[in-house]
Design a protein around this motif. Sequence first.
Motif, PDB file in Angstrom:
ATOM      1  N   LEU A 256      -3.032  -2.929  -6.109  1.00 38.87           N
ATOM      2  CA  LEU A 256      -1.646  -2.668  -5.699  1.00 38.87           C
ATOM      3  C   LEU A 256      -0.628  -3.279  -6.659  1.00 38.87           C
ATOM      4  O   LEU A 256       0.580  -3.171  -6.417  1.00 38.87           O
ATOM      5  CB  LEU A 256      -1.415  -3.213  -4.279  1.00 38.87           C
TER       6      LEU A 256
ATOM      7  N   ARG B 244       0.835  -1.209   0.000  1.00 39.71           N
ATOM      8  CA  ARG B 244       0.000   0.000   0.000  1.00 39.71           C
ATOM      9  C   ARG B 244       0.868   1.256   0.000  1.00 39.71           C
ATOM     10  O   ARG B 244       0.626   2.193  -0.770  1.00 39.71           O
ATOM     11  CB  ARG B 244      -0.920  -0.008   1.225  1.00 39.71           C
TER      12      ARG B 244
ATOM     13  N   ALA C 241      -7.164  -6.382  -3.722  1.00 41.42           N
ATOM     14  CA  ALA C 241      -5.904  -5.756  -3.348  1.00 41.42           C
ATOM     15  C   ALA C 241      -4.793  -6.094  -4.341  1.00 41.42           C
ATOM     16  O   ALA C 241      -3.955  -5.236  -4.663  1.00 41.42           O
ATOM     17  CB  ALA C 241      -5.502  -6.185  -1.940  1.00 41.42           C
TER      18      ALA C 241
ATOM     19  N   LEU D 253      -6.898   3.106  -0.010  1.00 42.78           N
ATOM     20  CA  LEU D 253      -6.923   1.716  -0.464  1.00 42.78           C
ATOM     21  C   LEU D 253      -8.323   1.137  -0.286  1.00 42.78           C
ATOM     22  O   LEU D 253      -8.837   0.447  -1.174  1.00 42.78           O
ATOM     23  CB  LEU D 253      -5.909   0.881   0.314  1.00 42.78           C
TER      24      LEU D 253
END
Length: 288
Positions: free
Chosen positions: A83, A40, A79, A50
């Motif tokens: 990311l 992150r 995620a 996020l």
Amino acid sequence: MRTVRDARETRTGRGAKTKDDVPDAPGEWSAYGVLLQYLRKRAGLNQQQLGDVIGYSLEQVASVEQGRRPAKAAFTVAAERALEAGGVLDALQGEVDRAKLPRFFRNFALFEAEAVSRFEYEPLLVSGLLQTEAYARALFAGHCPPLSEEIIDQHTEARLSRQKLLTRVPLAELSFIIGEEALRNPVGDRDVMREQWQHLLMVGALRNVEVQVMPAACGLHSGLNGPFVVLETKEHQHLGYIESQDVGCVVHDPTEVSAFGLRYGKLRSQALNGVESARLIERLVGET
């Protein structure tokens, strides 16, 4: 390096706990959280940003980063994409899920996930690998001493995650012998049991899975001492597993495992065959 301020990021007034407030959180969750935080920060996002990108609240992101709560598969998928993690979070997801299991079962779960074959006799309950979500949740909800709702959720999720073994490639050879008493024992309400019977019929139709029922009228047989599992690892090592009252034991001794195998073979010959078992389950569905 993780700062105290960053670890305590939370929605105003919510006051999220830190890892130190949860003494028994599994190390796998903490490791995942540390990696998530690194990715992150590399992406230049704070926890709120996020969360907005992946569709989770700031508190949920903070809980995962602090190792207080395990990431679900959907969280990891989102995620990974947001990311550009390159699969590193996904690689940890199996360990995160396994840590949701009861402690006594985790060692065996490592062998089970990569089994070449797995044979199970269960006289009183439907095998965990064959349970529906509603059936599994009803069992955990009836645990004594009572489990928290969070633990019930985690154990249920972990049990369902184990069921990947049913369709995993390469396919494992799977056999289940279930006592007729287990099928007639009302776990949850009628809708729960009807769904469970229908699920057994569906899973039993898979080409690598055999479901047999041990009829209640069978009388004396070699399974009366209780449930057990015989498993073959990918290294072709044979193991046994027995469990009772939240105590589980992986059996490595070749002589004892051989005895399990002999008993299972005997039970297969005494149980109804696959077609007869399916007919019995169909009758149960028709009676509801």
